[in-house]
Design an enzyme around this catalytic site. Sequence first.
Site, mmCIF file in Angstrom:
data_model
loop_
_atom_site.group_PDB
_atom_site.id
_atom_site.type_symbol
_atom_site.label_atom_id
_atom_site.label_comp_id
_atom_site.label_asym_id
_atom_site.label_seq_id
_atom_site.Cartn_x
_atom_site.Cartn_y
_atom_site.Cartn_z
ATOM 1 N N LYS A 238 0.805 -1.236 0.000
ATOM 2 C CA LYS A 238 0.000 0.000 0.000
ATOM 3 C C LYS A 238 0.832 1.278 0.000
ATOM 4 O O LYS A 238 0.390 2.302 -0.544
ATOM 5 C CB LYS A 238 -1.008 -0.008 1.147
ATOM 6 C CG LYS A 238 -0.444 -0.192 2.549
ATOM 7 C CD LYS A 238 -0.132 1.104 3.255
ATOM 8 C CE LYS A 238 0.319 0.864 4.686
ATOM 9 N NZ LYS A 238 0.701 2.119 5.365
ATOM 10 N N ARG B 198 2.837 10.044 5.988
ATOM 11 C CA ARG B 198 4.127 10.638 5.646
ATOM 12 C C ARG B 198 4.577 10.272 4.238
ATOM 13 O O ARG B 198 5.246 11.077 3.581
ATOM 14 C CB ARG B 198 5.179 10.223 6.662
ATOM 15 C CG ARG B 198 5.412 8.731 6.816
ATOM 16 C CD ARG B 198 6.448 8.470 7.904
ATOM 17 N NE ARG B 198 6.780 7.059 8.042
ATOM 18 C CZ ARG B 198 6.169 6.221 8.854
ATOM 19 N NH1 ARG B 198 5.160 6.661 9.589
ATOM 20 N NH2 ARG B 198 6.542 4.953 8.944
#
Length: 285
Positions: free
Chosen positions: A76, A140
Amino acid sequence: ALVTERMRRDLLGLDVSVLMGANIAAEVAAGSFCEATLGVRTAEDGPVWQRVFNRPWFRVNVVMDATGVELCAALKPIVAIGGGFCDGLGCGANTKAAIVRVGLEEMRRFSKLFFPHVRTATFFEACGVAEVVVSAYSGRTRRCAEAFAREVAAGGPAPNWAALELELLGDQKLPAMHRLREVMECVRAQGPRAQARFPLFSAIHAIAFHGAPPSRVLKLPERVAWRQRTLRPSLLGDGPLAVPLLLLVAAVGGFVLAVALSHAAPGPLLQQLLAPPPPPPPPPP
């Protein structure tokens, strides 16, 4: 090897389960409702670990697919990079949704290529589609990819990923880039035909490491050719043995029909079909 396989080896064969999901730590700590997927290898482990982790605000669903859950978590971040590129280019929700959908499909395709026993249904659990959505819209990895694409789109040089990591994340690390390299090495080892089945992963890799423009992530080929196999109805599947099996069934069916006809009492229609042709008429005088 997967991390769980290494852990099982180091733990002398003890079973290892996997817990993954769309779980932003701050929201989990605040008690916001979320889901997670618990992947197990034995049916006995599921209820035990579910009782340990399940809470009214943290719902844990159990699946018998520890490998699939781990692969979702590993792949992912690559889709999150694509989502960050979209944001850096100023694209809208439609574009991001397309990247998420194609990315989820390539995650499933990669997993099935190297681990055929992985269950397709796992990619529709919290560890799959839900975590891909969260990663593509926050986190992030997405933030660093957005900064990278914005700098390049503005005409500047491609930023160094280590510099972005230090500037935007401080002490945190960005393992997604190393993961992207590893995944593409695995895909390339399968040959050009296999690589053609991962246009999004290939585009993200080319942008991140080979100077391709971020807009390349938006230029994906249509998949009409990929759908021809799934649109073709087949009772025998669509694998490499489908055509030989179909020919074998046809041959056996023809043989059985011939034997049945040879032992059956011929009816009027069959007598007419099997009768020898009449002699030609005599020539005119």
